[in-house]
Design an enzyme around this catalytic site. Structure first.
Site, PDB file in Angstrom:
ATOM      1  N   HIS A   1       1.278   4.976  -2.584  1.00 37.62           N
ATOM      2  CA  HIS A   1       0.676   5.782  -3.694  1.00 37.62           C
ATOM      3  C   HIS A   1       1.958   6.244  -4.214  1.00 37.62           C
ATOM      4  CE1 HIS A   1      -3.508   5.860  -2.335  1.00 37.62           C
ATOM      5  NE2 HIS A   1      -2.719   5.864  -1.050  1.00 37.62           N
TER       6      HIS A   1
ATOM      7  N   ASP B   1       2.279   3.951   3.010  1.00 36.70           N
ATOM      8  CA  ASP B   1       1.043   5.080   2.082  1.00 36.70           C
ATOM      9  C   ASP B   1       1.543   6.034   1.402  1.00 36.70           C
ATOM     10  OD1 ASP B   1      -1.759   5.480   1.833  1.00 36.70           O
ATOM     11  OD2 ASP B   1      -2.049   6.462   3.774  1.00 36.70           O
ATOM     12  N   ASP B   2       2.158   7.472   2.088  1.00 40.59           N
ATOM     13  CA  ASP B   2       2.674   8.332   1.330  1.00 40.59           C
ATOM     14  C   ASP B   2       3.927   8.891   2.169  1.00 40.59           C
ATOM     15  OD1 ASP B   2       0.327   8.835  -0.664  1.00 40.59           O
ATOM     16  OD2 ASP B   2      -0.691   8.814   1.287  1.00 40.59           O
TER      17      ASP B   2
ATOM     18  N   HIS C   1       0.846  -1.167   0.039  1.00 34.43           N
ATOM     19  CA  HIS C   1       0.015   0.114   0.095  1.00 34.43           C
ATOM     20  C   HIS C   1       0.968   1.166   0.061  1.00 34.43           C
ATOM     21  CE1 HIS C   1      -4.143   2.092   1.378  1.00 34.43           C
ATOM     22  NE2 HIS C   1      -3.090   3.068   1.127  1.00 34.43           N
TER      23      HIS C   1
ATOM     24  N   GLU D   1     -11.002   4.307   7.198  1.00 32.75           N
ATOM     25  CA  GLU D   1      -9.713   5.217   7.599  1.00 32.75           C
ATOM     26  C   GLU D   1     -10.491   6.712   8.051  1.00 32.75           C
ATOM     27  OE1 GLU D   1      -7.670   7.087   4.356  1.00 32.75           O
ATOM     28  OE2 GLU D   1      -5.974   7.525   5.434  1.00 32.75           O
TER      29      GLU D   1
ATOM     30  N   HIS E   1      -9.857   1.694  -0.254  1.00 34.27           N
ATOM     31  CA  HIS E   1      -9.443   2.463   1.004  1.00 34.27           C
ATOM     32  C   HIS E   1     -10.916   2.447   1.700  1.00 34.27           C
ATOM     33  CE1 HIS E   1      -5.932   3.729  -0.774  1.00 34.27           C
ATOM     34  NE2 HIS E   1      -5.242   4.349   0.201  1.00 34.27           N
TER      35      HIS E   1
END
Ligand code: ADE
Ligand code: ZN
Length: 324
Positions: A11, A268-269, A9, A190, A187
């Site tokens: 991006h 994630d990021d 996961h 969250e 997603h």
């Protein structure tokens, strides 16, 4: 020796280091002053994070920019002892910069291949739709993927603001992706509660949930995740950074694991949340108190849930098993 890792996961635009974004911004004469200060991304909540993400994405104007971004990300993963990574790609973000679907896919695939030839790391691409752009845009993304199959594109997902639209409206897009043989994730859980996760299971037929941490608020859902072996792509650093929980002591990672839900560790990021995959693994040990055997189980969960062909999965599982 340090543990092997896997990440399912992340991006790709969200993995862009501020340095790279500033370099490309200078090249294309773009001002990033409102999203990067003192070499760090600035944002204040989920909405402004998504805006900063979109703004940073605007510096990737050519397929070669995406190739470099992808190569940098996988090379860095390999340095962290990671043997497998899946990236979320977004044809909507690329299209806004004038990059066509095949140009984007070929560029990301080239970045992965270049990193693999130097380090051995394996990687695959999950193409995503953006929830707040709506179901029609999602359908177009799914059709684009189904009409242009690529061996490195093995999954379909959905990021963006889960508080927008009804999940059921995205069922047609997921149905097309499923018929195209792609693995499915979305997603949820969250910024919305357990009902958001349940809707994804009911309407989208996903085998994985991005985040899904708020499932912990519903015991019946937890039982369902465990019984149906739905894998959660947990991103603890992201959750704390975005304020989903006040601190790691409030984060449900341990409760989810102890309830028998298969969890994985992800970044994630990473630069947006001042994290790395290394840090997420370190947090699992220091802040959540997991031992190496349990952390290896999380890596195994990621490899078992990976959207990858069986020979590659077996090779990776074998690598994990024989590493000491
Ligand atoms: N896109 C990039 N990061 C995201 C996140 N944490 N949640 C939803 N969409 C995203
Ligand atoms: Zn995400």
């Amino acid at each position: 020796m340090s543990l092997l890792k896997a990440e399912i996961h992340c991006h790709i635009e969200g993995a862009a280091d501020p340095d790279l974004v500033l370099r490309l911004a200078q090249k294309y004469d773009l001002d990033m002053g409102n999203i990067i200060k003192d070499g760090k991304y600035i944002w204040s909540d989920f909405t402004t994070f998504l805006q900063a993400y979109d703004r940073a994405s605007s510096v990737f104007k050519t397929p070669d920019d995406y190739r470099l971004l992808t190569y940098n990300y996988f090379s860095k993963l390999a340095e962290q002892n990671c043997i497998y990574g899946e990236i979320f790609g977004s044809s909507d973000h690329a299209a806004q910069m004038g990059i066509g679907y095949n140009g984007l896919i070929n560029a990301m695939a080239a970045g992965i291949e270049d990193a693999k030839s130097e380090t051995g790391i394996e990687g695959r691409i999950i193409m995503t739709c953006v929830r707040h752009l709506g179901p029609d845009a999602a359908l177009s993304v799914a059709e684009l993927i189904a009409d242009n199959p690529h061996p490195m594109v093995t999954g379909f997902g959905m990021g963006g603001d889960e508080r927008m639209y009804d999940v059921s409206e995205f069922a047609p897009a997921y149905s097309i992706a499923s018929d195209a043989g792609l693995g499915l994730t979305a997603h949820a859980g969250e910024f919305a509660g357990p009902e958001s996760v349940r809707d994804c299971l009911d309407y989208l037929n996903v085998t994985r949930i991005g985040h899904g941490v708020r499932s912990i608020e519903d015991a019946n859902l937890i039982k369902r995740l465990r019984d149906e072996n739905i894998v959660l792509e947990v991103c603890p650093g992201s959750n704390i950074s975005l304020g989903v929980y006040d601190g790691f002591d409030k984060h449900p990672l341990r409760k989810l694991h102890e309830a028998g839900v298969p969890v994985t560790l992800n970044s994630d990021d990473p630069p947006f949340f001042h994290t790395t995959l290394d840090r997420e693994y370190e947090l699992a040990k220091t802040d959540f108190g997991f031992d190496d055997t349990t952390i290896n189980l999380f890596t195994r969960n990621a490899l078992e849930a990976a959207f990858v062909d069986e020979p590659t999965r077996l090779k990776l599982l074998n690598q994990l098993e024989t590493h000491s």
